[in-house]
Every structure is written in structure tokens, then in C-alpha cells.
Design a protein around this motif. Sequence first.
Motif, short mmCIF file in Angstrom:
data_model
loop_
_atom_site.label_atom_id
_atom_site.label_comp_id
_atom_site.label_asym_id
_atom_site.label_seq_id
_atom_site.Cartn_x
_atom_site.Cartn_y
_atom_site.Cartn_z
N ASP A 133 -14.87 3.67 10.74
CA ASP A 133 -13.53 3.37 9.93
C ASP A 133 -12.65 4.34 10.37
O ASP A 133 -11.22 4.25 10.24
CB ASP A 133 -13.86 3.10 8.47
N SER B 184 -8.59 -8.16 13.22
CA SER B 184 -10.01 -7.33 13.57
C SER B 184 -10.26 -7.71 14.91
O SER B 184 -10.83 -6.92 15.74
CB SER B 184 -11.05 -7.63 12.56
N ARG C 66 -8.88 -8.95 -0.14
CA ARG C 66 -8.00 -8.49 0.79
C ARG C 66 -7.20 -7.11 0.47
O ARG C 66 -6.95 -6.16 1.01
CB ARG C 66 -7.14 -9.60 1.40
N THR C 67 -6.46 -7.36 -0.73
CA THR C 67 -5.35 -6.43 -1.22
C THR C 67 -6.44 -4.99 -1.47
O THR C 67 -5.75 -3.90 -1.12
CB THR C 67 -4.89 -6.85 -2.37
N ASN D 161 -9.03 -3.98 -0.38
CA ASN D 161 -9.71 -3.32 0.84
C ASN D 161 -8.50 -2.59 1.48
O ASN D 161 -8.85 -1.57 1.97
CB ASN D 161 -10.22 -4.44 1.62
N ARG D 162 -7.24 -3.20 1.84
CA ARG D 162 -6.33 -2.50 2.43
C ARG D 162 -5.84 -1.24 1.84
O ARG D 162 -5.68 -0.40 2.36
CB ARG D 162 -5.24 -3.50 2.84
N LEU D 163 -5.62 -1.50 0.38
CA LEU D 163 -5.19 -0.44 -0.46
C LEU D 163 -6.16 0.70 -0.08
O LEU D 163 -5.78 1.93 -0.11
CB LEU D 163 -5.08 -0.84 -1.81
N ALA E 254 -10.05 2.02 11.34
CA ALA E 254 -9.09 1.53 10.40
C ALA E 254 -7.61 1.91 10.72
O ALA E 254 -6.94 1.28 9.79
CB ALA E 254 -9.55 1.94 9.16
N GLU F 161 0.70 -1.30 0.18
CA GLU F 161 0.11 0.03 0.03
C GLU F 161 1.09 1.33 -0.07
O GLU F 161 0.63 2.41 -0.56
CB GLU F 161 -0.87 -0.08 1.36
N LEU G 197 -8.33 1.76 2.04
CA LEU G 197 -8.25 2.21 3.33
C LEU G 197 -7.10 3.06 3.59
O LEU G 197 -6.98 4.20 3.88
CB LEU G 197 -8.40 1.18 4.58
N HIS G 198 -5.88 2.46 3.14
CA HIS G 198 -4.54 3.29 3.14
C HIS G 198 -4.43 4.72 2.19
O HIS G 198 -4.03 5.54 2.97
CB HIS G 198 -3.32 2.45 2.74
N GLY H 134 -5.37 1.54 12.82
CA GLY H 134 -4.47 0.59 13.38
C GLY H 134 -4.97 0.03 14.74
O GLY H 134 -6.21 0.27 15.14
#
Length: 510
Positions: free
Chosen positions: A279, A399, A193-194, A196-198, A283, A35, A200-201, A285
Motif C-alpha cells: 500500500d 484500481s 468507501r469513505t 477506507n480512503r480517509l 495507494a 479527506e 489511507l489519506h 495514486g
Amino acid sequence: MTQDWQFEVPITGSKHLPPDARYMEALSSQGYGFEVAIADLVDNSIDAGAKDVVIHFLRAGDRLVSLLVIDDGKGMTDEELDVAMTVGGRRDYGEQSLGMFGTGLKSASLSHASSVTVVSKTRRTRAVGRRWLMKRAVSGFQCDIVASDYAQALVDRYADRPIVWQGTVIRWDGVKNFPHYDRGGETDRYLHRTINRLGLHLGLHLHRFLEREDFNITIAVEDVDSGTEYMNFGVEPLNPFGYPVSGHPGYPRTFTAELPSIGPMRLDGHVWPPKSTLDEYRAVGSVMDRQGFYFYHHNRLVQAGGWNNFRQPDQHLSLARVAIDLPEGAAHVFRLTVKKDGVETSPEFITALETAKDEGGALFTEYMAAAEATYREARKRSGATRKPVIPPGRGLDPSVRETIEDELPLLPGEEPVAILWRKLDKSMFFEVDRENRTIHLNQQYRAAILGGRRGGLNDSPVLKSLMYLLLHQVYEKEYSGSREKDNLQLWQSILVSAARAESERMTDHG
């Protein structure tokens, strides 16, 4: 030892020592997270004046083949592209530029791909392209020139989405963490997964840009065999200060820290409302990670949480967040990492915090006390005082770990308890490993518990959560008493019986 100290090192001359070609290999081994690397590319798009950026995952059936970042920025000429593809290439950064060192594009890309191709076009020039192939770069800094017809074809592929008259395409091939084989929908799970994380970042670190009406980031997935684009959504801003109502009626509040070498610097102290499920709060950390300083460099978030040696993280400060825009010309006080994922601060900043005040003369340290009091008061209103626990660690879904850290105070400085699968005797369902702080679950019952589903490090979150709640106190004592030993034997017996019943059901349905 009695010789007088020389404050300047004497020299007799100098010699030119160019970097070895393997420097490219070192450059690509700086620990860029996926990310973080993509965010670095989007920074370049912002510096180029882009209004639209598309992050495009390309797949051929079940196989992921390439990743592209496309923007409608001003583009680059042939000469400018050579500079951009030169390691440490010198270019004039604008006053509000996000780039700084001339290494981000190369190091971010080659950290994750064996090949990076950049194609670009300005309003007045034809499309041009360059390619760094890792195996050629490490043998002599050989950068390939992309065929002009392909460069134009790649630009045309993204005509009006987003390139109109000008723009740039960055293409990654041989992406290292793409699944090599698709076993039971692995590619789909990876993308879920990727992405979703991307999202958010990018939503968090670029939220000030995304909050503007004239800037968008889109993440899309296309099947190159069929031409079908079956995922396409815009990244939403994730403002770490975007609470609907403050957790404390006296905040947010602005404090001023006086730094002798810089002058006055603004600190905006915020207190989040307790137990927020947004979030924007969760989200960022863990409880320990999300508190502290949020540094911005030219409106780009470059550190999300952390106290920078001002104090240790504390669960009671989980609602405290401080927004700081880094002042210009202060590199000797605030040193931004190359990856733009953290800020190193000098003792001058830490000292200034002790005397920082708001307009009414209230100290910054009083803000910290107010944030802590808000947290404690919320706990008191809940009517329960919960005993501190050793935190959960590896093997439990992030989570779930985050929820446990939100709900229970943590014992400071304790090694977390891991929950992992291991082959044990069939008479055992679990094993308490005190020395390694691990709860081992019997690998022989794993398939039955998972119902035939493919396992992973963080699989079976319900079972592992229950095992943590059942056993975490065992690790808080040096020895087990007779009652506790009896309980362990009781749980062992019941769980083994339940696991065998699950195995028999699985066999019957097989």
C-alpha cells in the motif's frame, strides 16, 4: 506610449473596504476534498498538542447524521475560541505549527457541512462553544454562541475517549456528501468507501506523526439510537518510502541543491523495488502521480508526487521518489497551498536541481537515470516488451486502471478511453465512439449482466476490463481495416448472444 514608465503607482489616499458577508461562501468553495478537509482539522489537533484524535461518524439507523473530530489537545478559552472561529483570525503560530493562514477550520468545514460547531475546554476553564451556520454566516458573519450546558455535555460525552482534562470537539452537521436515502445498503457502502480512503489519506500525509508511539488517530462509527459502536480502528502509518529493500543498491542517497536565496537544501532520492504490491507504493495514486517530489512541512506530507515543472511524468520513472523537508523562511521559493495539498516552486529550485550533487559528486540527474534504468531492467527480466497503449479512463474502477498503468506503458499525451453504458439497439452489445474516445455498452443488457445489483459509474469491472483489452487498439488507429471490421462484427454477434442468454436466465430465475 512614449511616457516614461513609473515604477511606483502614485496614490491619493486609501479607504477601508471590509469583505462582503458572501466572502464566507467563497471561502467554502475552494475545492477541499473530503479527506483533505478532515486532515486539515487533524492538523489543528496536532498543533494543540493532542496525543489522541478520534474521527467519529454518527448514524441513526440507516441515516448518517453527524461527523465529529475530537482530540485531547490543550483546548481553548472563550477568547481563544473567538479567534479560532474568526476568518483569518490572528494567533501566534509556533515554530513547528502546521496551521498558517487562519482559514483552515472554517473553509475545510463549511466546504462539506452546512453547520460547524466547535466546543473546547482547557484544564482551568469551563467548556465553551461557537457555531457557524452557513446561512447565517453569509448574511453577516453571525457566529452563534453554544449553550454552556450543551458544551459541557458534549465534552463529557467523550470523557476518557479521548478527552481527559482538556480537549476540543468539532461537529459537522448537514454533511453534503452523506447519502440522503439508504437504498439497499447505500450508507454502509458509503462508509466503507469513505473510511477506507480517509484512512489511507491520513496514514500517508501524517505518517511521521503516526509512527510515533505517543500519537494515534482512531476512526469509529456509532449508532446514536442504540449506542452501539460497531466500527473502531486505528489509522496505520503509510510511509511512502517504506520499502523493505531498495530497488537499486546505490540508493537511497542524499543530494544537496544550492539555492542562492536559501543556501544548501537536502534531497533524499529513493528507488522503489519494481512491481511492489505494498500500500505504501500503490495507494499513493496512479503510476504518473506517485513519482517525483514528496514535500514535508514540519513533518507533515504536503505533496505526494509530481515533478513541479522539473520534467514531465514518465512511466519509466515510476520508481523514483524524492523526500524534501521544506526549509524555514523560504515562502518565496516554495509556496504551500492553503489546503496543504501541493507546493508551487520557483524557477530557482528547478535550476538548482540541475547541479545538485551527492557527497561523491554524482549529479541528481544521474539518480533519475538510475531510477529509469531500474524500471527498464525489471521489464527486460520479465522477458516481454509491451507495446504502449492509450490509457483507460472513466467507467473503469480506479484500481483496475492503476493495474493497467502499472503493467502497460502508456502513449504520452493521449486522451483516455472511457467505458460507459448507453442505450443502443438490441442487435448491438457495444459501440465504438472514436470521436469521443468512448466504448459504449448497451444499457438494455446492464441489469442482466449485473445480476440485479445496483449499478454505478465503475460497475462491472471484469466485463469492462475485458472490453478495454479487446478494443483499446481500435482507438490507436485512424481507420479500421477489413480484418478488424470483421473482428468487431464477430465480437458483436457473440456478445449479443451471450447478453441475451444472461437476460433469459435472469427472467427464468425471477
